[in-house]
Scaffold this active site. Structure first.
Site, PDB file in Angstrom:
ATOM      1  N   HIS A 201      15.629   1.680   8.861  1.00 58.03           N
ATOM      2  CA  HIS A 201      16.558   0.730   9.490  1.00 58.03           C
ATOM      3  C   HIS A 201      17.972   0.956   8.951  1.00 58.03           C
ATOM      4  CE1 HIS A 201      13.506  -2.640  10.718  1.00 58.03           C
ATOM      5  NE2 HIS A 201      13.253  -1.491  11.293  1.00 58.03           N
TER       6      HIS A 201
ATOM      7  N   TYR B  50      17.680 -11.871  11.937  1.00 60.37           N
ATOM      8  CA  TYR B  50      17.679 -13.155  11.226  1.00 60.37           C
ATOM      9  C   TYR B  50      18.425 -14.162  12.102  1.00 60.37           C
ATOM     10  CZ  TYR B  50      16.490 -10.513   6.975  1.00 60.37           C
ATOM     11  OH  TYR B  50      15.877  -9.711   6.055  1.00 60.37           O
TER      12      TYR B  50
ATOM     13  N   PRO C 172      11.536 -15.463   0.720  1.00 58.06           N
ATOM     14  CA  PRO C 172      11.452 -14.140   1.365  1.00 58.06           C
ATOM     15  C   PRO C 172      12.656 -13.748   2.213  1.00 58.06           C
ATOM     16  CG  PRO C 172       9.934 -15.708   2.399  1.00 58.06           C
ATOM     17  CD  PRO C 172      10.504 -16.393   1.208  1.00 58.06           C
TER      18      PRO C 172
ATOM     19  N   LYS D 220      13.410  -9.430  -0.955  1.00 63.51           N
ATOM     20  CA  LYS D 220      13.613  -8.853  -2.298  1.00 63.51           C
ATOM     21  C   LYS D 220      12.372  -8.878  -3.193  1.00 63.51           C
ATOM     22  CE  LYS D 220      17.573  -7.465  -1.750  1.00 63.51           C
ATOM     23  NZ  LYS D 220      17.315  -6.194  -1.144  1.00 63.51           N
TER      24      LYS D 220
ATOM     25  N   TYR E 240      21.398  -6.170   0.509  1.00 67.94           N
ATOM     26  CA  TYR E 240      20.219  -5.943   1.355  1.00 67.94           C
ATOM     27  C   TYR E 240      19.579  -4.577   1.067  1.00 67.94           C
ATOM     28  CZ  TYR E 240      17.379  -5.991   5.613  1.00 67.94           C
ATOM     29  OH  TYR E 240      16.323  -5.978   6.501  1.00 67.94           O
TER      30      TYR E 240
HETATM   31  P1  RFL Z   1       0.908 -10.200  -6.089  1.00 67.38           P
HETATM   32  O1  RFL Z   1       1.052  -9.423  -4.818  1.00 67.38           O
HETATM   33  O2  RFL Z   1       0.780 -11.675  -5.984  1.00 67.38           O
HETATM   34  O3  RFL Z   1      -0.360  -9.606  -6.856  1.00 67.38           O
HETATM   35  C1  RFL Z   1      -0.916 -10.237  -8.001  1.00 67.38           C
HETATM   36  C2  RFL Z   1      -2.387  -9.888  -8.096  1.00 67.38           C
HETATM   37  O4  RFL Z   1      -2.941 -10.486  -9.274  1.00 67.38           O
HETATM   38  C3  RFL Z   1      -4.210 -11.041  -8.954  1.00 67.38           C
HETATM   39  N1  RFL Z   1      -4.519 -12.110  -9.916  1.00 67.38           N
HETATM   40  C4  RFL Z   1      -5.400 -11.976 -10.930  1.00 67.38           C
HETATM   41  N2  RFL Z   1      -6.160 -10.952 -11.322  1.00 67.38           N
HETATM   42  C5  RFL Z   1      -6.967 -11.143 -12.411  1.00 67.38           C
HETATM   43  N3  RFL Z   1      -7.062 -12.325 -13.085  1.00 67.38           N
HETATM   44  C6  RFL Z   1      -6.309 -13.380 -12.720  1.00 67.38           C
HETATM   45  N4  RFL Z   1      -6.391 -14.553 -13.374  1.00 67.38           N
HETATM   46  C7  RFL Z   1      -5.434 -13.235 -11.602  1.00 67.38           C
HETATM   47  N5  RFL Z   1      -4.560 -14.056 -10.978  1.00 67.38           N
HETATM   48  C8  RFL Z   1      -4.018 -13.361  -9.960  1.00 67.38           C
HETATM   49  C9  RFL Z   1      -4.040 -11.538  -7.524  1.00 67.38           C
HETATM   50  O5  RFL Z   1      -5.297 -11.673  -6.867  1.00 67.38           O
HETATM   51  C10 RFL Z   1      -3.193 -10.429  -6.920  1.00 67.38           C
HETATM   52  O6  RFL Z   1      -3.969  -9.393  -6.345  1.00 67.38           O
HETATM   53  O7  RFL Z   1       2.119  -9.918  -7.096  1.00 67.38           O
HETATM   54  P2  RFL Z   1       2.962  -8.542  -7.326  1.00 67.38           P
HETATM   55  O8  RFL Z   1       2.026  -7.374  -7.468  1.00 67.38           O
HETATM   56  O9  RFL Z   1       3.926  -8.845  -8.400  1.00 67.38           O
HETATM   57  O10 RFL Z   1       3.745  -8.306  -5.950  1.00 67.38           O
HETATM   58  C11 RFL Z   1       4.786  -9.160  -5.526  1.00 67.38           C
HETATM   59  C12 RFL Z   1       4.848  -9.215  -3.993  1.00 67.38           C
HETATM   60  O11 RFL Z   1       3.548  -9.490  -3.498  1.00 67.38           O
HETATM   61  C13 RFL Z   1       5.842 -10.280  -3.477  1.00 67.38           C
HETATM   62  O12 RFL Z   1       7.000 -10.300  -4.276  1.00 67.38           O
HETATM   63  C14 RFL Z   1       6.274 -10.016  -2.017  1.00 67.38           C
HETATM   64  O13 RFL Z   1       5.196 -10.119  -1.138  1.00 67.38           O
HETATM   65  C15 RFL Z   1       7.377 -10.998  -1.580  1.00 67.38           C
HETATM   66  N6  RFL Z   1       7.757 -10.845  -0.150  1.00 67.38           N
HETATM   67  C16 RFL Z   1       8.631  -9.847   0.238  1.00 67.38           C
HETATM   68  N7  RFL Z   1       9.123  -8.978  -0.642  1.00 67.38           N
HETATM   69  C17 RFL Z   1       9.944  -7.944  -0.234  1.00 67.38           C
HETATM   70  O14 RFL Z   1      10.402  -7.173  -1.080  1.00 67.38           O
HETATM   71  N8  RFL Z   1      10.244  -7.728   1.097  1.00 67.38           N
HETATM   72  C18 RFL Z   1       9.790  -8.555   2.069  1.00 67.38           C
HETATM   73  O15 RFL Z   1      10.044  -8.285   3.242  1.00 67.38           O
HETATM   74  C19 RFL Z   1       8.968  -9.686   1.649  1.00 67.38           C
HETATM   75  N9  RFL Z   1       8.477 -10.515   2.572  1.00 67.38           N
HETATM   76  C20 RFL Z   1       7.240 -11.709   0.806  1.00 67.38           C
HETATM   77  C21 RFL Z   1       7.634 -11.519   2.176  1.00 67.38           C
HETATM   78  C22 RFL Z   1       6.370 -12.731   0.475  1.00 67.38           C
HETATM   79  C23 RFL Z   1       5.905 -13.588   1.457  1.00 67.38           C
HETATM   80  N10 RFL Z   1       5.041 -14.633   1.051  1.00 67.38           N
HETATM   81  C24 RFL Z   1       3.708 -14.749   1.505  1.00 67.38           C
HETATM   82  C25 RFL Z   1       5.444 -15.482  -0.035  1.00 67.38           C
HETATM   83  C26 RFL Z   1       7.167 -12.345   3.175  1.00 67.38           C
HETATM   84  C27 RFL Z   1       6.323 -13.404   2.809  1.00 67.38           C
HETATM   85  C28 RFL Z   1       5.871 -14.334   3.926  1.00 67.38           C
HETATM   86  C1  PHB Z   2       8.606  -9.049   6.891  1.00 63.96           C
HETATM   87  O1  PHB Z   2       8.575  -8.072   7.649  1.00 63.96           O
HETATM   88  O2  PHB Z   2       7.560  -9.645   6.547  1.00 63.96           O
HETATM   89  C2  PHB Z   2       9.916  -9.518   6.398  1.00 63.96           C
HETATM   90  C3  PHB Z   2      11.077  -8.804   6.716  1.00 63.96           C
HETATM   91  C4  PHB Z   2      12.309  -9.239   6.248  1.00 63.96           C
HETATM   92  C5  PHB Z   2      12.372 -10.362   5.465  1.00 63.96           C
HETATM   93  C6  PHB Z   2      11.214 -11.067   5.103  1.00 63.96           C
HETATM   94  C7  PHB Z   2       9.984 -10.639   5.594  1.00 63.96           C
HETATM   95  O3  PHB Z   2      13.573 -10.787   5.023  1.00 63.96           O
END
Ligand code: RFL
Ligand code: PHB
Length: 400
Positions: free
Chosen positions: A77, A207, A299, A303, A391
């Site tokens: 992108h 957005y 989100p 980041k 970004y």
């Molecule tokens: P995770 O992915 O939560 O993984 C943690 C793992 O630890 C396990 N766990 C345990 N294991 C053993 N013993 C325990 N007691 C445990 N407790 C937990 C869990 O089962 C899990 O498998 O953390 P990690 O690896 O630090 O990764 C972080 C990312 O997942 C998170 O920051 C992103 O998803 C945030 N996020 C986005 N980030 C971006 O950079 N770009 C995006 O476009 C973006 N979009 C988003 C997002 C997060 C979203 N949600 C659901 C909050 C969009 C959404 C909707």
């Molecule tokens: C996504 O694709 O899930 C997504 C993209 C951009 C954002 C947050 C989530 O800022």
């Protein structure tokens, strides 16, 4: 009850993107590691989360030896689009950042690539590990106990990496007085759906700020779309039929864009709360926190996953320095080095969230002020540049 004991150099808790990427980078450097994960691999892969990778994150996937998926399946992108007052405004992110880009590639795919790589290398990941408990991380002999069925296992390690997300056991094991937590919870959530329909905007995330609330148009591939609408925090997924979702999404976009949305049955639908959170420091003796275990961003700025990847970049370098060069400099500076970049991303994510969402007190006046700021942003090269450089991702290290 049976018991077993074993040893590794780095014991990693959590097989999300942070834990898996750390494991891959350490393995590449010849450092032994074991991952303990509470859930099954199927459950980990069923969580639909991030979609946008900074170049730093893409580079790390290549460095870890798992870059093929993003090369083949990612979509570059060069811009984003802001919608407000019913009009669309493109921002030329690449033009404003000397050629930088982001890549649309799902967290599910990143996780799957890392899992496949880990099993192809014969590396140990213990799924469905219950009652994970951390011991003696303030000494030079930390260990972890966990149970699998009827057996209690002890894993001894030189270091523990807490990569277990916001609700994990690692940060919760630190004595309350040793950690300072900063938090802001937002009064709304994001309802997201995944559908096998072509994305309305395959080359830019959209957005949208509207009087009905925020909306976002994203994608996972040329045939799979991800859309979100801001919703009340106590709504249930069952309150939202697919039809209600599509109607609400379209009502928040400009009419021309709305007319081009291809709708279809959802294959996943979930509501995520929005939170800003930082725990300081990120090191407690021989325990290091990384990713969502230490910080959460709303989100809006995309980041979270990218910050997790950069923590892991710093942490893997620190461990490599320790084991290969007998230097503690990297582990000593880990927390301060991460936190500097984390707070910049916290600021950006909070700012973009505040600018784009409808708050309980954003009545007519607040809405007009948001639209004025957005209008200023799209007409000011300085502000558009600031948005763009955040970004695409700030540099790995800042000047003191
Ligand atoms: P995770 O992915 O939560 O993984 C943690 C793992 O630890 C396990 N766990 C345990 N294991 C053993 N013993 C325990 N007691 C445990 N407790 C937990 C869990 O089962 C899990 O498998 O953390 P990690 O690896 O630090 O990764 C972080 C990312 O997942 C998170 O920051 C992103 O998803 C945030 N996020 C986005 N980030 C971006 O950079 N770009 C995006 O476009 C973006 N979009 C988003 C997002 C997060 C979203 N949600 C659901 C909050 C969009 C959404 C909707
Ligand atoms: C996504 O694709 O899930 C997504 C993209 C951009 C954002 C947050 C989530 O800022």
């Amino acid at each position: 009850m049976n018991t077993t004991q074993k040893r590794t150099q780095v014991a990693i808790i959590g097989a999300g993107p942070s834990g898996l990427l750390l494991g891959a980078l350490l393995h590449r450097a010849g450092i032994d590691n074991v991952i303990l994960e509470r859930q099954s691999p199927e459950y980990v892969l069923s969580r639909i989360r991030a979609g946008i990778l900074e170049q730093v994150s893409v580079d790390l996937l290549h460095e870890a030896g798992v870059g093929q998926g993003v090369t083949l399946g990612g979509t570059v992108h060069n811009s984003i689009e802001l919608v407000f007052a019913n009009k669309r405004h493109p921002i030329d992110v690449t033009g404003l950042t000397n050629g930088k880009v982001v890549t649309a590639y799902g967290q599910t795919e990143v996780t799957k690539d890392l899992m496949d790589h880990r099993s192809s290398q014969g590396l140990e990941t213990i799924y469905e590990a219950k009652d994970v408990a951390l011991h003696n991380f303030d000494s030079t002999q930390p260990s972890i106990t966990y149970t699998l069925g009827e057996t209690t296992h002890t894993l001894q390690a030189d270091f523990i990496a807490g990569c277990d997300g916001f609700h994990g056991v690692s940060r919760a094991s630190v004595p309350k007085g040793a950690v300072q937590e900063y938090e802001k919870v937002y009064p709304f959530g994001w309802l997201g759906i995944l559908a096998d329909v072509p994305p309305v905007s395959p080359h830019a995330i959209i957005y949208a700020n509207s009087e009905r609330g925020f909306a976002l148009c994203s994608m996972r591939s040329m045939t799979r779309s991800r859309y979100y609408v801001q919703c009340p925090i106590d709504d249930k997924v069952s309150d939202w039929s697919d039809d209600r979702f599509w109607t609400e999404l379209k009502s928040r976009l400009d009419p021309e864009l709305a007319s081009r949305i291809v709708t279809g049955p959802s294959i996943e639908k979930s509501i995520a709360p929005l939170r800003s959170f930082v725990a300081e420091p990120m090191r407690f003796g021989r325990l290091f926190l990384a990713g969502d275990a230490a910080h959460i961003v709303p989100p809006t700025g995309a980041k979270g996953l990218n910050l997790a990847a950069t923590d892991v970049k710093y942490l893997s370098s620190a461990f490599i320095e320790y084991f290969k060069e007998q230097s503690s400099a990297g582990i000593d500076h880990y927390s301060a080095r991460c936190l500097k970049r984390i707070w910049r991303a916290e600021r950006f994510s909070w700012w973009l969230t505040s600018l784009m969402h409808r708050f309980p007190d954003t009545a007519g006046f607040g809405q007009k002020v948001q639209e004025a700021e957005l209008d200023y942003l799209v007409h000011s090269e300085a502000l558009s540049k600031s948005l763009s450089e955040n970004y695409v991702g700030l540099p790995l290290d800042f000047a003191e």
